[in-house]
Design a protein around this motif. Structure first.
Motif, PDB file in Angstrom:
ATOM      1  N   UNK A   8     -57.601  20.177  99.272  1.00 48.02           N
ATOM      2  CA  UNK A   8     -58.611  19.827  98.473  1.00 48.02           C
ATOM      3  C   UNK A   8     -58.281  19.049  97.224  1.00 48.02           C
ATOM      4  N   UNK A   9     -57.044  18.884  96.867  1.00 50.35           N
ATOM      5  CA  UNK A   9     -56.417  18.098  95.929  1.00 50.35           C
ATOM      6  C   UNK A   9     -57.176  16.698  96.031  1.00 50.35           C
ATOM      7  N   UNK A  10     -57.436  16.035  94.739  1.00 49.40           N
ATOM      8  CA  UNK A  10     -57.879  14.713  94.712  1.00 49.40           C
ATOM      9  C   UNK A  10     -56.727  13.693  95.106  1.00 49.40           C
ATOM     10  N   UNK A  11     -57.179  12.523  95.904  1.00 46.93           N
ATOM     11  CA  UNK A  11     -56.122  11.609  96.435  1.00 46.93           C
ATOM     12  C   UNK A  11     -55.490  10.856  94.880  1.00 46.93           C
ATOM     13  N   UNK A  12     -54.555  10.572  94.954  1.00 50.42           N
ATOM     14  CA  UNK A  12     -53.890   9.785  93.849  1.00 50.42           C
ATOM     15  C   UNK A  12     -53.352   8.431  94.173  1.00 50.42           C
ATOM     16  N   UNK A  13     -53.791   7.260  94.012  1.00 49.91           N
ATOM     17  CA  UNK A  13     -53.331   6.077  94.457  1.00 49.91           C
ATOM     18  C   UNK A  13     -51.817   5.426  93.558  1.00 49.91           C
ATOM     19  N   UNK A  14     -51.779   6.195  92.514  1.00 51.59           N
ATOM     20  CA  UNK A  14     -50.576   5.620  91.653  1.00 51.59           C
ATOM     21  C   UNK A  14     -49.492   6.603  92.003  1.00 51.59           C
ATOM     22  N   UNK A  15     -48.555   5.994  92.755  1.00 47.90           N
ATOM     23  CA  UNK A  15     -47.298   6.827  93.218  1.00 47.90           C
ATOM     24  C   UNK A  15     -45.938   6.384  92.888  1.00 47.90           C
ATOM     25  N   UNK A  16     -45.175   7.128  91.879  1.00 49.01           N
ATOM     26  CA  UNK A  16     -44.070   6.605  91.225  1.00 49.01           C
ATOM     27  C   UNK A  16     -42.988   6.435  92.300  1.00 49.01           C
ATOM     28  N   UNK A  17     -43.193   6.867  93.388  1.00 52.20           N
ATOM     29  CA  UNK A  17     -42.059   6.767  94.307  1.00 52.20           C
ATOM     30  C   UNK A  17     -42.282   5.475  95.254  1.00 52.20           C
ATOM     31  N   UNK A  18     -43.451   4.851  95.004  1.00 51.88           N
ATOM     32  CA  UNK A  18     -43.844   3.562  95.830  1.00 51.88           C
ATOM     33  C   UNK A  18     -43.506   2.378  94.859  1.00 51.88           C
ATOM     34  N   UNK A  19     -42.096   2.120  94.719  1.00 54.26           N
ATOM     35  CA  UNK A  19     -41.752   1.076  93.706  1.00 54.26           C
ATOM     36  C   UNK A  19     -41.439  -0.010  94.454  1.00 54.26           C
ATOM     37  N   UNK A  20     -40.811  -0.943  93.684  1.00 50.88           N
ATOM     38  CA  UNK A  20     -40.470  -2.252  94.105  1.00 50.88           C
ATOM     39  C   UNK A  20     -39.390  -2.228  95.485  1.00 50.88           C
ATOM     40  N   UNK A  21     -38.452  -1.323  95.327  1.00 55.40           N
ATOM     41  CA  UNK A  21     -37.197  -1.365  96.297  1.00 55.40           C
ATOM     42  C   UNK A  21     -37.936  -0.463  97.968  1.00 55.40           C
ATOM     43  N   UNK A  22     -38.998   0.417  97.464  1.00 55.62           N
ATOM     44  CA  UNK A  22     -39.364   0.846  98.488  1.00 55.62           C
ATOM     45  C   UNK A  22     -40.488  -0.354  99.223  1.00 55.62           C
ATOM     46  N   UNK A  23     -41.230  -0.961  98.395  1.00 55.68           N
ATOM     47  CA  UNK A  23     -41.777  -1.650  99.186  1.00 55.68           C
ATOM     48  C   UNK A  23     -41.421  -2.865  99.911  1.00 55.68           C
ATOM     49  N   UNK A  24     -40.221  -3.346  99.260  1.00 53.17           N
ATOM     50  CA  UNK A  24     -39.378  -4.450  99.770  1.00 53.17           C
ATOM     51  C   UNK A  24     -38.759  -3.859 101.288  1.00 53.17           C
ATOM     52  N   UNK A  25     -37.997  -2.724 101.426  1.00 55.70           N
ATOM     53  CA  UNK A  25     -37.883  -2.168 102.677  1.00 55.70           C
ATOM     54  C   UNK A  25     -38.669  -2.062 103.664  1.00 55.70           C
TER      55      UNK A  25
END
Length: 574
Positions: free
Chosen positions: A10-27
């Motif tokens: 029931x927690x609201x969805x959060x779109x800003x995730x600090x773990x989804x950084x540029x390194x994570x996106x590149x991989x």
């Protein structure tokens, strides 16, 4: 032991995730970028939102793109370290090719020159003696200049000869490039050759130093752009093309006298420029080409593949260029099968037009190959079929019979195709594109040269993102005009409609040869929109025949119509 399970969150969805950084996106998206999918920032953001329901920042996306490029292509140092082995692999797969790598002290890369064996052999045996030279900036983090030497094929399309990557554009780099080109193409200093350039820095001096008897032409569009900066009157601006297109010296002198009567300073300005570089009347006829613009080289720089290559690291750039050359040779070879006669389609179209015009001339045979061509009962020109010349000089310049020589050929009962220069025949075209460029193997199979490690030359990373669009020249339409809303800010903080007003003010018609004698009122001047259309057509280099028709209608003081112009102009006056 689980006694109670509540599997609904029931927690609201959060779109800003600090773990989804540029390194994570590149991989996550390395494979998608490896497959060559075009990178567009907003499309990439939408894909990330759809796949992982998160909202990364724009700066993170750009950093992810750079990191993905490192994973795919390797670091900048890795790219330069491959060049020695890459050069040796090209020499193995295409024997006789010239690859020269110049270095500085400490093993730093300075420049590289590449001329493939098949390209230089084809130019020596099949191409007209004219070479276009041009350069463009690379757009990656490591700044350099990409130089091209371009030949002209049978159908007046470009044929790549050689290319180089140098540290900057100056006399020294052009002299180095042209000296290597001279050896590859076996051109001594007395060889009759023509160069078409944009008058780049140090290029004129380098050509003059290496080939003392060569012909050097400058792109007339740059001459016209500089002329417009100094002389803004519409009437005198359009007159500059008359001496440019004059074929004989007599016609050139006549139109220059007209310009002198209109504006003596404009005449003096043109006389300061050597006519051998910009007027057909003074061109030499050994190249069999009357080209006035350096558009072939510009088309190479503006090619989609070359644009992408200019943004890539150096090793990837060289790979993309050689693949582009291979694809072009194959494509032109396929186009050859569509030819229905022994000359190219453009040459055939030109000859058909000359044949139609030849009906107004009468040929009188004077013995051997000499003919006097009359227009009615008045002598007009003299044609020599044996020497393949005409006193109008058009046949001399391009090697294709003009309308006067067509009249003589038809009077003799001969086939005009027999009098076309050898450069335009199908056999020459087939020989030119029958060469084979052999590809290279994967990197693991290359021969290891064990040369000293090649390092990137010193360069300072520029602040911000690399520029993707070149700076527009005088007379070109700025990219933002017509694409922004009226109240939307432009790149320089000004309103878009204010920028557009300034551009319209620059093209405002002037009365009485440059002196404004009355306040201009667009509502009371029905020809205002007509003048604007004419300036746009001149700026965008439309068909000069259409421009001449528009000018004729304007001078006749008739109401302009699309029928009188000869093209579908939809715009109407306010």
């Amino acid at each position: 032991m689980i006694k109670t399970l509540n599997d609904k969150n029931t927690c609201p969805r959060v779109q800003k995730n600090r773990l989804a950084n540029s390194t994570w996106l590149a991989k996550r998206y390395t494979e998608a970028l490896r497959l060559g999918k075009e990178f567009k920032m907003f499309d990439f953001l939408g894909k990330v939102r759809k796949d992982y329901v998160c909202q990364p920042l724009k700066a993170q996306v750009y950093r992810a793109k750079r990191k993905a490029d490192l994973l795919i292509e390797g670091s900048l140092a890795t790219q330069y370290a491959k060049l020695w082995d890459y050069a040796e692999e090209i020499r193995r797969s295409n024997p006789g090719s010239t690859i020269v790598i110049d270095t500085e002290e400490g093993g730093l890369f300075r420049r590289i020159y590449i001329c493939l064996e098949s390209c230089k052999l084809v130019w020596i045996s099949c191409c007209r003696p004219i070479i276009g030279l041009d350069e463009c900036h690379t757009k990656g983090n490591h700044k350099a200049q990409l130089m091209f030497a371009i030949g002209i094929d049978v159908d007046n399309s470009y044929y790549p000869i050689a290319y180089a990557i140098v540290e900057k554009e100056c006399y020294m780099t052009w002299f180095w490039f042209l000296s290597l080109l001279k050896v590859d193409l076996k051109l001594d200093e007395d060889f009759r050759i023509t160069f078409m350039t944009d008058k780049q820095k140090g290029l004129v001096e380098a050509i003059r130093e290496i080939w003392k008897n060569s012909e050097h032409r400058n792109c007339v569009w740059h001459l016209y752009a500089n002329f417009k900066k100094k002389f803004k009157t519409y009437e005198i601006r359009t007159k500059v093309w008359e001496p440019v297109k004059a074929i004989t010296v007599e016609d050139f002198n006549r139109v220059m006298t007209k310009i002198k009567d209109m504006n003596e300073k404009a005449h003096e300005w043109l006389c300061e420029k050597p006519a051998e570089q910009w007027s057909k009347s003074h061109f030499r006829d050994w190249s069999k080409c009357d080209m006035l613009l350096n558009n072939l080289c510009e088309s190479v720089n503006g090619d989609r593949v070359i644009l992408e290559a200019r943004s890539a690291p150096i090793f990837s750039m060289l790979e993309m260029i050689i693949v582009k050359i291979m694809n072009r040779i194959v494509k032109r070879r396929i186009d050859l099968e569509k030819w229905y006669q022994n000359i190219g389609p453009r040459v055939a179209e030109f000859m058909e037009l000359q044949a139609q015009h030849s009906g107004q001339f009468v040929a009188h045979w004077g013995g051997e190959g000499h003919y006097q061509i009359n227009r009615g009962s008045i002598a007009y020109v003299v044609v020599d079929l044996d020497q393949r010349t005409c006193t109008c000089r058009r046949w001399n310049l391009i090697g294709i019979p003009c309308s006067h020589s067509m009249a003589a050929i038809y009077s003799k009962g001969d086939n005009p195709t027999k009098y076309v220069d050898k450069w335009y025949f199908k056999d020459t075209y087939k020989k030119r594109y029958s060469s084979v460029l052999h590809g290279i193997r994967m990197e693991e199979l290359w021969f290891k040269t064990n040369m000293p490690l090649l390092l990137p030359s010193k360069d300072v990373k520029q602040a911000g993102r690399p520029r993707k669009l070149r700076i527009k020249e005088i007379g070109e339409i700025p990219p933002n005009i017509g694409t922004q809303k009226k109240n939307e800010k432009s790149d320089h903080g000004r309103l878009a409609h204010e920028v557009q007003s300034e551009v319209e003010a620059e093209t405002q018609p002037e009365y009485d040869k440059g002196v404004l004698t009355q306040e201009h009122d667009e509502a009371n001047d029905p020809f205002e929109w007509f003048r604007n259309v004419l300036d746009v057509l001149n700026t965008l280099r439309f068909d000069p025949d259409i421009v001449e028709r528009i000018r004729a209608v304007q001078q006749s003081n008739q109401a302009p119509t699309s029928k009188s112009i000869g093209s579908k102009i939809k715009k109407k006056p306010n």
